[in-house]
Scaffold this active site. Sequence first.
Site, PDB file in Angstrom:
ATOM      1  N   ASP A 215      36.146 -16.520 -93.356  1.00 21.36           N
ATOM      2  CA  ASP A 215      36.780 -17.099 -92.171  1.00 21.36           C
ATOM      3  C   ASP A 215      37.706 -18.314 -92.509  1.00 21.36           C
ATOM      4  OD1 ASP A 215      34.677 -18.950 -92.501  1.00 21.36           O
ATOM      5  OD2 ASP A 215      34.921 -19.244 -90.220  1.00 21.36           O
ATOM      6  N   GLU A 216      37.810 -18.647 -93.831  1.00 21.66           N
ATOM      7  CA  GLU A 216      38.774 -19.697 -94.031  1.00 21.66           C
ATOM      8  C   GLU A 216      39.199 -19.522 -95.400  1.00 21.66           C
ATOM      9  OE1 GLU A 216      36.577 -23.572 -95.391  1.00 21.66           O
ATOM     10  OE2 GLU A 216      34.719 -22.286 -94.619  1.00 21.66           O
TER      11      GLU A 216
ATOM     12  N   ASP B  82      40.733 -22.428 -90.738  1.00 16.50           N
ATOM     13  CA  ASP B  82      39.551 -22.155 -90.399  1.00 16.50           C
ATOM     14  C   ASP B  82      39.252 -21.393 -89.149  1.00 16.50           C
ATOM     15  OD1 ASP B  82      36.652 -22.105 -90.864  1.00 16.50           O
ATOM     16  OD2 ASP B  82      36.512 -24.284 -90.652  1.00 16.50           O
TER      17      ASP B  82
HETATM   18 MG   LIG Z   1      34.841 -21.305 -89.690  1.00 18.16          MG
END
Ligand SMILES: [Mg+2]
Length: 404
Positions: free
Chosen positions: A106-107, A11
Amino acid sequence: MNAPTTILHVDMDAFFASVEQRDRPELRGKPVIVGGDPTKRGVVAAASYEARKFGVHSAMPTREAHRRCPDAIFVRGRMNVYKSVSRQVFAIFEDVTPMVQPVSVDEAFLDVTGALHLWGNDPVRIAEHIRTRIRKEVQLTASVGIAPNKFLAKLASDMNKPDGYTVVPRDAEAIRAFLAPLPVGRIWGVGKKTGDKLAGHGIHTIRDLQAANPKELTAWFGEHAARHLLALSQGLDDRPVHDREPEKSMSSEHTFGEDQTDPTVWRRILLEQSEEVGRRLRKAGLWSGCIHLKVRNDKFQTRTRQQTLAVPTRQDLEIYHAALALLEKTAPDRPIRLLGVGASHLTDTPVIPGPAQLDLFADTPPAQASDPAVLDRVIDQLRERYGDKAVQRAALARKPEEKE
Ligand SMILES: [Mg+2]
């Protein structure tokens, strides 16, 4: 020798805000809020760690964020830049393992089980390799959770944020101890309503849940939810990492041998199609957030309508009721040639992280034979064993007020 299943959840830290601080040095060390103009309506897309100290978080109205942190610098998001950084980061993941499941820009979950032997069977080396490459290649930081399953990996990536990693133990007893002190709200699928309801029964931490009486939990939440809660409180989660794009939609269509004017027939077909879509969702381990209807009449005029659901579903009757409402909206005035029910917005993790987290169990009725989730499962099992026609849900095809 088979390596033990090992999942990483990677993350990026305060992703959008960190990209802005990376590209504009004057923003570094300052409270930065991505999400436009504080004088207008809107919500925070991301907040830097400096802004989070003031209680600002994503999905908060920008006005509230401004009130809490008047010195914050508001910047407009640059989605194209974030997407291109995201592609660079995902390319790093895919150098490590082909089993990458994006959760958002973003993860991602990475199943690194098959790659472990290349790293001396030490998943920390993989995590540190990934974090180092991200730092060098895109000048950003990421946090990683390392665990035997997705639920635990996602919990863990949050524990040493920013710029850290956390390893969850493998031993069942150690996993229980690791989870015990956490609030129940950290469990996948437990939102505010379920959290409040659990608190009302004196269950505040995962430890309380581990010690809860399964019969009482079933009475309060229904069999399905109770089982889910108990399994997760023990750290058990068998959802696989989907290495390919998960299916985007599912549908079931039927062309009548003869154009149909009888609403009873329409409804029976809609129910069958809803059941088929529901069964495929359950089999794939997915929920749908949007139900579609397709109607073609004897003049070959085709209409499609869709309904977004407040909470994603995979229950036959919820799908059916949405499809039926859509059919009523189209108010067919001609014989129908083709009917189709579809499901899109598919997800295997029907949870929006943070304050806007969906509540999977909020309105779950107490367990009983007519619990729709239980019924769906029983019907799936019977049909698997005895064939599709083994069970008919004829009585439910009628609306409640209808008598035949
Ligand atoms: Mg994040």
